[in-house]
Design an enzyme around this catalytic site. Sequence first.
Site, short mmCIF file in Angstrom:
data_model
loop_
_atom_site.label_atom_id
_atom_site.label_comp_id
_atom_site.label_asym_id
_atom_site.label_seq_id
_atom_site.Cartn_x
_atom_site.Cartn_y
_atom_site.Cartn_z
N ASP A 75 0.84 -1.20 0.00
CA ASP A 75 0.00 0.00 0.00
C ASP A 75 0.87 1.25 0.00
OD1 ASP A 75 -2.83 1.22 0.67
OD2 ASP A 75 -1.40 2.23 1.98
N TYR A 80 2.95 9.81 -0.41
CA TYR A 80 4.06 9.23 0.37
C TYR A 80 5.43 9.49 -0.29
CZ TYR A 80 0.30 6.50 2.62
OH TYR A 80 -0.85 6.10 3.26
N LYS A 98 -2.77 5.76 -4.15
CA LYS A 98 -3.88 6.68 -3.84
C LYS A 98 -3.62 8.04 -4.48
CE LYS A 98 -3.68 4.66 0.78
NZ LYS A 98 -2.23 4.58 1.04
N HIS A 144 -7.65 9.46 -1.71
CA HIS A 144 -7.01 9.42 -0.38
C HIS A 144 -7.89 10.01 0.73
CE1 HIS A 144 -2.62 9.13 1.21
NE2 HIS A 144 -3.46 8.92 2.19
N LEU A 186 -2.21 -0.92 14.01
CA LEU A 186 -1.54 -1.05 15.32
C LEU A 186 -1.65 0.26 16.10
CD1 LEU A 186 1.69 -2.83 13.99
CD2 LEU A 186 -0.37 -3.91 14.94
N ILE A 225 -2.95 -3.42 6.79
CA ILE A 225 -1.70 -3.09 6.11
C ILE A 225 -0.71 -2.50 7.12
CG2 ILE A 225 -2.48 -2.83 3.73
CD1 ILE A 225 -3.07 0.15 4.39
N LYS A 246 2.56 -1.31 9.10
CA LYS A 246 3.83 -0.78 8.60
C LYS A 246 4.95 -1.03 9.60
CE LYS A 246 6.50 3.22 8.78
NZ LYS A 246 6.59 4.51 9.45
N SER A 247 6.12 -1.36 9.10
CA SER A 247 7.33 -1.34 9.91
C SER A 247 8.49 -1.25 8.94
CB SER A 247 7.45 -2.61 10.77
OG SER A 247 8.71 -2.61 11.40
N ASN A 261 4.84 -9.32 11.98
CA ASN A 261 3.49 -8.85 11.65
C ASN A 261 2.77 -9.73 10.63
OD1 ASN A 261 3.94 -6.78 13.42
ND2 ASN A 261 4.26 -5.21 11.86
P1 NAD Z 1 0.55 1.21 12.01
O1 NAD Z 1 -0.59 1.03 12.94
O2 NAD Z 1 0.81 0.17 10.98
O3 NAD Z 1 1.82 1.44 12.94
C1 NAD Z 1 3.11 1.47 12.43
C2 NAD Z 1 4.08 1.72 13.59
O4 NAD Z 1 3.88 0.74 14.62
C3 NAD Z 1 5.53 1.52 13.13
O5 NAD Z 1 6.04 2.72 12.62
C4 NAD Z 1 6.21 1.07 14.40
O6 NAD Z 1 6.55 2.18 15.17
C5 NAD Z 1 5.12 0.30 15.12
N1 NAD Z 1 5.21 -1.17 14.91
C6 NAD Z 1 5.01 -1.86 13.74
N2 NAD Z 1 5.10 -3.18 13.95
C7 NAD Z 1 5.37 -3.34 15.27
C8 NAD Z 1 5.57 -4.48 16.08
N3 NAD Z 1 5.49 -5.72 15.59
N4 NAD Z 1 5.82 -4.27 17.41
C9 NAD Z 1 5.88 -3.02 17.93
N5 NAD Z 1 5.69 -1.91 17.20
C10 NAD Z 1 5.43 -2.06 15.88
O7 NAD Z 1 0.38 2.68 11.37
P2 NAD Z 1 0.48 3.35 9.93
O8 NAD Z 1 1.80 3.18 9.32
O9 NAD Z 1 -0.04 4.73 10.09
O10 NAD Z 1 -0.60 2.54 9.07
C11 NAD Z 1 -0.27 1.44 8.26
C12 NAD Z 1 -0.36 1.79 6.79
O11 NAD Z 1 -1.65 2.31 6.49
C13 NAD Z 1 0.58 2.93 6.37
O12 NAD Z 1 1.91 2.56 6.24
C14 NAD Z 1 -0.07 3.36 5.09
O13 NAD Z 1 0.25 2.46 4.04
C15 NAD Z 1 -1.54 3.27 5.45
N6 NAD Z 1 -2.09 4.57 5.93
C16 NAD Z 1 -3.08 5.14 5.20
C17 NAD Z 1 -3.61 6.35 5.58
C18 NAD Z 1 -4.72 6.94 4.77
O14 NAD Z 1 -5.05 8.12 4.98
N7 NAD Z 1 -5.31 6.20 3.87
C19 NAD Z 1 -3.12 7.02 6.71
C20 NAD Z 1 -2.10 6.43 7.45
C21 NAD Z 1 -1.61 5.20 7.05
#
Ligand code: NAD
Length: 263
Positions: A32, A37, A62, A95, A177, A216, A218-219, A228
């Site tokens: 994604d 981005y 997006k 988006h 998360l 989806i 992210k890390s 994950n």
């Molecule tokens: P997320 O909930 O996936 O959290 C990511 C953060 O959680 C990481 O940066 C890290 O700090 C922590 N993390 C990840 N795996 C972990 C683990 N196993 N243990 C401990 N901590 C961990 O948040 P996100 O990145 O905001 O959301 C995921 C994806 O959703 C984004 O990367 C993006 O692709 C999408 N997104 C979309 C929108 C939108 O407006 N459509 C907005 C935000 C994100």
Amino acid sequence: MPQLGFGVFQVGDDEAERAVAAALESGYRSIDTASAYQNEEGVGRALRASGLARDEVFVTSKLWNSEQGYDNALRACDASLSRLGLDRLDLYLIHWPMPGRGTYLETWRALEKLRQDGRVRSIGVSNFTVETLHRVIDEADVVPAVNQIELHPYFQQDGLRALHRDHGVRTEAWAPLGQGHGLLDDPALARIAQAHGRTPAQVALRWHLQIGNVVIPKSVTPSRIAENIDVFGFELTPDDMKSIGELDKGLRVGPDPATFETA
Ligand code: NAD
């Protein structure tokens, strides 16, 4: 669409390239990204370097707020495809709805055209509220395949999930998360994680999968990327699901889509 994919928000091109390479290596088959981005080129490089066939990986991008409007949207899709080095997206999303701007319906018509022309296999929306999603469903020809929204145990979005269910829109959870802060220290998640010999992140992801969400996470850390996706070998009990269901605090980590209009 794979139920679990990999997100690359807030990651530059080079880091995205490394993270997507690690994700594909760990078995993720859905990525994604978004024009906002600014890492579509890095994502594209990792996809090509993986040696995977194009139809083995599901790619979502997006359209950004400044790219709304009929002609702008057609151009924006071409630009995303060219940065990714692809000739087709699997899923293309608006988006943010920006209800105050009032251009999401004409933008949606452009996405319908892109789908018809085969530039994208399916089209959807992101951050659409009950009102804005209703309007698209009522007035457009194609019902969005997904609505990608903020959703995690502290922000469970029951109203939108019910609307999605009624209209066959798939719920895709961003920040599954809770972006890592707070949520992953929750005592109930820790207790359930301990009982299953898993981590709080794995329990949160498992909860999403069991309520039917696409997720989806992210890390950029290879061990967490692997952790994950390692969520298919255990199951939460009905009691676990009930405890997590009770964690909802209506707590957003991101902007409110009713008012977010940043260009
Ligand atoms: P997320 O909930 O996936 O959290 C990511 C953060 O959680 C990481 O940066 C890290 O700090 C922590 N993390 C990840 N795996 C972990 C683990 N196993 N243990 C401990 N901590 C961990 O948040 P996100 O990145 O905001 O959301 C995921 C994806 O959703 C984004 O990367 C993006 O692709 C999408 N997104 C979309 C929108 C939108 O407006 N459509 C907005 C935000 C994100």
